[in-house]
Design an enzyme around this catalytic site. Sequence first.
Site, PDB file in Angstrom:
ATOM      1  N   ALA A   1      72.437  27.770  53.435  1.00  0.00           N
ATOM      2  CA  ALA A   1      72.742  28.816  52.456  1.00  0.00           C
ATOM      3  C   ALA A   1      73.338  29.992  53.212  1.00  0.00           C
ATOM      4  CB  ALA A   1      71.484  29.251  51.708  1.00  0.00           C
ATOM      5  N   GLU A   2      74.364  30.607  52.626  1.00  0.00           N
ATOM      6  CA  GLU A   2      75.092  31.641  53.370  1.00  0.00           C
ATOM      7  C   GLU A   2      74.285  32.896  53.632  1.00  0.00           C
ATOM      8  OE1 GLU A   2      77.040  31.638  49.165  1.00  0.00           O
ATOM      9  OE2 GLU A   2      76.050  30.220  50.504  1.00  0.00           O
ATOM     10  N   ASN A   3      73.131  33.047  52.968  1.00  0.00           N
ATOM     11  CA  ASN A   3      72.291  34.202  53.264  1.00  0.00           C
ATOM     12  C   ASN A   3      71.526  34.033  54.572  1.00  0.00           C
ATOM     13  OD1 ASN A   3      70.805  32.188  51.833  1.00  0.00           O
ATOM     14  ND2 ASN A   3      69.137  33.631  51.515  1.00  0.00           N
TER      15      ASN A   3
ATOM     16  N   ASN B   1      76.465  22.941  52.516  1.00  0.00           N
ATOM     17  CA  ASN B   1      76.133  24.164  51.779  1.00  0.00           C
ATOM     18  C   ASN B   1      75.989  23.853  50.301  1.00  0.00           C
ATOM     19  OD1 ASN B   1      77.413  26.435  49.928  1.00  0.00           O
ATOM     20  ND2 ASN B   1      76.444  27.474  51.655  1.00  0.00           N
TER      21      ASN B   1
END
Length: 221
Positions: free
Chosen positions: A45-47, A22
């Site tokens: 990516a955390e989205n 990440n």
Amino acid sequence: MDAKELIARRVALEVKPNTLVNLGIGLPSLVANFLPKDVHVFFQAENGVIGLGSRPEEGMEDPDLTDAGGSFVTAVPGAASIDSAMSFGLIRGGHLDMTVLGGLQVDARGYLANWMVPGKMVPGMGGAMDLVAGARRVVVAMIHSAKGEPKLVTECNLPLTAMRRVDLVVTDLAVIAPTDAGLELRERAPGVDVDTILAATGAPLIIPGGSAGTVPEMRLA
């Protein structure tokens, strides 16, 4: 090269082949630009993206393809888009090999503060707390000082991101490893001497071997 590029180049050497990594918003996102060509990695990516590439060339931006901070990115062959539940399931389930995050402060215990400044409006904590708690390895990429004040401090006076020690801190002056004994100076930036690093640091630093001459210059290849 400028300070941010130096940091990103050094952090890129910490990325291992065939891992899931990440990259936080801002400075950490630059790491993808300096990954060795023979190192195959999936950036997350955390989205909800797995397989982030470097920033697109001007005019080639896709409004539907951004990182968690809203910056335009590219996607590598084999990339996938996933929903937030799956994305945070990967993070909280311990499936991320490494995360690279920015920092406001890191203290002598190796604790990170990076998600808010009291009294200032912030867009939200994002995934920082989950990432520090859940990733197998946490690397902090940050400028050594802000407005003349050290960001490596004896104790954070900003809210901590998580109650877990980070694994490595890379700044424009040094590479520092938090250990049980304290913050250990591992490398110094090109042309920077140990005294300069000590003067810019607000926490005690351990010098391996007890001698400034034993600290090697930062690797950037």
